[in-house]
Design a protein around this motif. Structure first.
Motif, mmCIF file in Angstrom:
data_model
loop_
_atom_site.group_PDB
_atom_site.id
_atom_site.type_symbol
_atom_site.label_atom_id
_atom_site.label_comp_id
_atom_site.label_asym_id
_atom_site.label_seq_id
_atom_site.Cartn_x
_atom_site.Cartn_y
_atom_site.Cartn_z
ATOM 1 N N LEU A 123 -36.650 23.259 -49.493
ATOM 2 C CA LEU A 123 -35.359 23.863 -49.121
ATOM 3 C C LEU A 123 -34.385 23.825 -50.292
ATOM 4 O O LEU A 123 -33.666 24.770 -50.544
ATOM 5 C CB LEU A 123 -34.752 23.120 -47.933
ATOM 6 C CG LEU A 123 -35.172 23.567 -46.549
ATOM 7 C CD1 LEU A 123 -34.744 22.553 -45.517
ATOM 8 C CD2 LEU A 123 -34.589 24.913 -46.200
ATOM 9 N N ILE B 191 -25.521 20.116 -42.586
ATOM 10 C CA ILE B 191 -24.818 20.193 -43.870
ATOM 11 C C ILE B 191 -23.424 20.749 -43.592
ATOM 12 O O ILE B 191 -23.294 21.777 -42.919
ATOM 13 C CB ILE B 191 -25.534 21.129 -44.874
ATOM 14 C CG1 ILE B 191 -26.985 20.683 -45.103
ATOM 15 C CG2 ILE B 191 -24.787 21.182 -46.190
ATOM 16 C CD1 ILE B 191 -27.814 21.697 -45.905
ATOM 17 N N VAL C 244 -20.054 14.138 -50.821
ATOM 18 C CA VAL C 244 -19.489 14.421 -52.152
ATOM 19 C C VAL C 244 -18.087 14.980 -51.955
ATOM 20 O O VAL C 244 -17.907 15.953 -51.221
ATOM 21 C CB VAL C 244 -20.360 15.460 -52.908
ATOM 22 C CG1 VAL C 244 -19.809 15.707 -54.298
ATOM 23 C CG2 VAL C 244 -21.803 15.007 -52.997
ATOM 24 N N THR D 38 -28.973 27.378 -46.572
ATOM 25 C CA THR D 38 -29.281 25.942 -46.581
ATOM 26 C C THR D 38 -29.713 25.512 -47.983
ATOM 27 O O THR D 38 -29.245 24.490 -48.500
ATOM 28 C CB THR D 38 -30.401 25.634 -45.564
ATOM 29 O OG1 THR D 38 -30.043 26.203 -44.312
ATOM 30 C CG2 THR D 38 -30.620 24.156 -45.396
ATOM 31 N N GLY D 39 -30.602 26.293 -48.577
ATOM 32 C CA GLY D 39 -31.086 25.976 -49.928
ATOM 33 C C GLY D 39 -29.946 25.941 -50.931
ATOM 34 O O GLY D 39 -29.842 25.016 -51.736
ATOM 35 N N ASN D 40 -29.068 26.943 -50.841
ATOM 36 C CA ASN D 40 -27.923 27.003 -51.769
ATOM 37 C C ASN D 40 -27.048 25.768 -51.633
ATOM 38 O O ASN D 40 -26.619 25.181 -52.619
ATOM 39 C CB ASN D 40 -27.069 28.236 -51.483
ATOM 40 C CG ASN D 40 -27.711 29.501 -51.989
ATOM 41 O OD1 ASN D 40 -28.618 29.460 -52.811
ATOM 42 N ND2 ASN D 40 -27.269 30.631 -51.468
ATOM 43 N N LYS D 41 -26.795 25.374 -50.391
ATOM 44 C CA LYS D 41 -25.903 24.232 -50.159
ATOM 45 C C LYS D 41 -26.564 22.932 -50.610
ATOM 46 O O LYS D 41 -25.904 22.059 -51.173
ATOM 47 C CB LYS D 41 -25.493 24.150 -48.679
ATOM 48 C CG LYS D 41 -24.635 25.314 -48.222
ATOM 49 C CD LYS D 41 -23.383 25.463 -49.055
ATOM 50 C CE LYS D 41 -22.741 26.826 -48.881
ATOM 51 N NZ LYS D 41 -21.717 27.123 -49.896
ATOM 52 N N LEU D 42 -27.868 22.821 -50.358
ATOM 53 C CA LEU D 42 -28.565 21.611 -50.798
ATOM 54 C C LEU D 42 -28.553 21.501 -52.325
ATOM 55 O O LEU D 42 -28.352 20.418 -52.878
ATOM 56 C CB LEU D 42 -30.007 21.611 -50.285
ATOM 57 C CG LEU D 42 -30.213 21.197 -48.833
ATOM 58 C CD1 LEU D 42 -31.654 21.398 -48.425
ATOM 59 C CD2 LEU D 42 -29.821 19.749 -48.587
ATOM 60 N N ARG D 43 -28.750 22.641 -52.983
ATOM 61 C CA ARG D 43 -28.725 22.645 -54.454
ATOM 62 C C ARG D 43 -27.333 22.279 -54.965
ATOM 63 O O ARG D 43 -27.192 21.528 -55.920
ATOM 64 C CB ARG D 43 -29.137 24.014 -54.991
ATOM 65 C CG ARG D 43 -30.644 24.165 -55.105
ATOM 66 C CD ARG D 43 -31.004 25.378 -55.955
ATOM 67 N NE ARG D 43 -30.547 26.608 -55.334
ATOM 68 C CZ ARG D 43 -31.225 27.257 -54.392
ATOM 69 N NH1 ARG D 43 -32.370 26.782 -53.972
ATOM 70 N NH2 ARG D 43 -30.770 28.367 -53.880
ATOM 71 N N LEU D 44 -26.322 22.797 -54.263
ATOM 72 C CA LEU D 44 -24.930 22.508 -54.653
ATOM 73 C C LEU D 44 -24.660 21.012 -54.567
ATOM 74 O O LEU D 44 -24.090 20.409 -55.482
ATOM 75 C CB LEU D 44 -23.972 23.274 -53.736
ATOM 76 C CG LEU D 44 -22.504 23.047 -53.980
ATOM 77 C CD1 LEU D 44 -21.976 24.024 -55.015
ATOM 78 C CD2 LEU D 44 -21.705 23.233 -52.687
ATOM 79 N N VAL D 45 -25.112 20.410 -53.448
ATOM 80 C CA VAL D 45 -24.895 18.972 -53.252
ATOM 81 C C VAL D 45 -25.648 18.190 -54.330
ATOM 82 O O VAL D 45 -25.101 17.257 -54.930
ATOM 83 C CB VAL D 45 -25.342 18.545 -51.829
ATOM 84 C CG1 VAL D 45 -25.250 17.035 -51.678
ATOM 85 C CG2 VAL D 45 -24.504 19.228 -50.770
ATOM 86 N N LYS D 46 -26.882 18.610 -54.589
ATOM 87 C CA LYS D 46 -27.700 17.942 -55.609
ATOM 88 C C LYS D 46 -26.978 17.972 -56.959
ATOM 89 O O LYS D 46 -26.893 16.962 -57.666
ATOM 90 C CB LYS D 46 -29.041 18.665 -55.712
ATOM 91 C CG LYS D 46 -30.217 17.756 -56.048
ATOM 92 C CD LYS D 46 -31.451 18.574 -56.318
ATOM 93 C CE LYS D 46 -32.304 18.809 -55.111
ATOM 94 N NZ LYS D 46 -33.547 19.533 -55.429
ATOM 95 N N LYS E 211 -23.762 18.380 -57.480
ATOM 96 C CA LYS E 211 -22.541 17.570 -57.429
ATOM 97 C C LYS E 211 -22.874 16.093 -57.602
ATOM 98 O O LYS E 211 -22.165 15.359 -58.284
ATOM 99 C CB LYS E 211 -21.819 17.774 -56.086
ATOM 100 C CG LYS E 211 -21.197 19.126 -55.940
ATOM 101 C CD LYS E 211 -19.855 19.186 -56.627
ATOM 102 C CE LYS E 211 -19.415 20.631 -56.792
ATOM 103 N NZ LYS E 211 -18.398 20.773 -57.829
ATOM 104 N N VAL E 212 -23.969 15.670 -56.954
ATOM 105 C CA VAL E 212 -24.382 14.264 -57.063
ATOM 106 C C VAL E 212 -24.748 13.953 -58.515
ATOM 107 O O VAL E 212 -24.350 12.928 -59.062
ATOM 108 C CB VAL E 212 -25.557 13.962 -56.097
ATOM 109 C CG1 VAL E 212 -26.154 12.593 -56.366
ATOM 110 C CG2 VAL E 212 -25.089 14.049 -54.655
ATOM 111 N N VAL F 24 -24.317 24.025 -41.507
ATOM 112 C CA VAL F 24 -25.718 24.344 -41.223
ATOM 113 C C VAL F 24 -26.281 23.251 -40.329
ATOM 114 O O VAL F 24 -26.081 22.069 -40.602
ATOM 115 C CB VAL F 24 -26.554 24.409 -42.532
ATOM 116 C CG1 VAL F 24 -28.028 24.662 -42.225
ATOM 117 C CG2 VAL F 24 -26.036 25.480 -43.461
#
Lengths: 119, 184
Positions: free
Chosen positions: B161, B136, B110, A96-104, A106-107, B147
């Motif tokens: 997170l 997600i 995105v 979850t953390g990895n994906k949130l960071r990825l989205v961040k 990308k944004v 997720v």
């Protein structure tokens, strides 16, 4: 059957009559047999047979050991289950953390591109 | 009249039930596991999370434990493929359909044409400043990750997170200072 006949029939059926001979004796005998107190339970260490007495000790010890062993096994199982659950939680949070960071990221990149285009 | 009343109550019950029903991982996704070179599947319901929380006593577990204690479920499906095109958009559509409910809101989307990476974040709205759930969907040509976190999350949880939360901290032991060592 009319009311009169019914009454007559009931009177006949419910009339007083003497008990059979020996009925009272029979009742008293049954009271004497059934009313007797049950034999008191003797604890195993007072059993008369020494074989039974000595056999009861390991049997009791085995039962206690079995109970304790099962509790230990159960606890270990629960611990293992919890450890697996914990590992899965950490894995899920990491993904979850990895994906949130990825989205961040990308944004941020998209915002950067927009700003560059504006300039 | 009585029948209409009963029918209305039944309909209201069905509607309420449907609203309360949460996002479910599509069964079709399991099919992708056969094509994937690597699959990660995490299914933790409320009970399992509580069990895990009891054993999160290590150093650095405190934040995660506090978050996990209040959650109702964590569900992760992640597939990595060797080749491009092993999954299609239709594979994710069934989950997107569930997220079209008024309870869910797409907060980030995105789409990168350059590298084909797509990511969507959905929040389940709740009264107050809390989020009642998070989904997600991250998809790139060779990877698909979904997720679903079911339960209350506050903005600080999301910060954690997205930060280093959940990633084990590798800390090098601090070297004793020269002066202190000398003083001893």
């Amino acid at each position: 059957m009319n009311d009169h006949e019914l009454e007559k029939h009931l009177r006949q059926t419910l009339r007083r009559c003497d008990a059979a001979e020996g009925f009272a004796d029979g009742v008293l005998k049954r009271i004497a047999v059934e009313g007797r107190e049950p034999a008191p339970r003797v604890p195993f260490w007072r059993w008369r047979s020494p074989v039974l007495r000595w056999a009861a000790i390991p049997a009791l010890a085995a039962m206690i050991a079995g109970g304790v062993g099962y509790r230990i096994y159960e606890r270990r199982e629960q611990q293992e289950e919890a450890m697996i659950a914990k590992q899965q939680v950490m894995l899920a949070l990491r993904i979850t953390g990895n994906k949130l960071r990825l989205v961040k990221q990308k944004v941020k990149e998209a915002e950067g591109t927009k700003t560059e285009n504006k300039l | 009249m009585k029948r209409i009343g009963i029918l209305l109550i039944a309909v209201m019950g069905i509607v309420a039930g449907a609203a309360a029903q949460d996002v479910k991982m599509p069964v079709d996704l399991e099919r992708l596991a056969a094509k994937a070179s690597e699959t990660t599947e995490v299914t933790l319901n409320g009970h399992m999370l509580q069990v895990a929380a009891k054993f999160m006593n290590d150093e650095g577990d405190a934040e995660a434990r506090e978050l996990v204690k209040k959650l109702k479920g964590i569900y992760v499906r992640s597939f990595q493929f060797d080749k491009i095109g092993e999954y299609s958009s239709a594979d994710v559509d069934s989950i997107r359909t569930q997220l079209r409910s008024p309870l869910w809101e797409k907060v980030v989307g995105v789409h990168s044409k350059k590298d084909g990476e797509n990511a969507e974040i959905y929040f389940k709205s709740d009264s107050g400043d809390q989020i009642a759930g998070l989904v997600i969907i991250a998809a790139d040509p060779k990877e698909l990750t979904i997720v679903h976190i079911d339960g209350p999350l506050n903005p600080s949880d999301l910060d954690k997170l997205g930060g280093d939360f959940g990633v084990p901290r590798i800390e090098t032991p601090a070297r004793p200072r020269q002066a202190k060592a000398g003083a001893q």
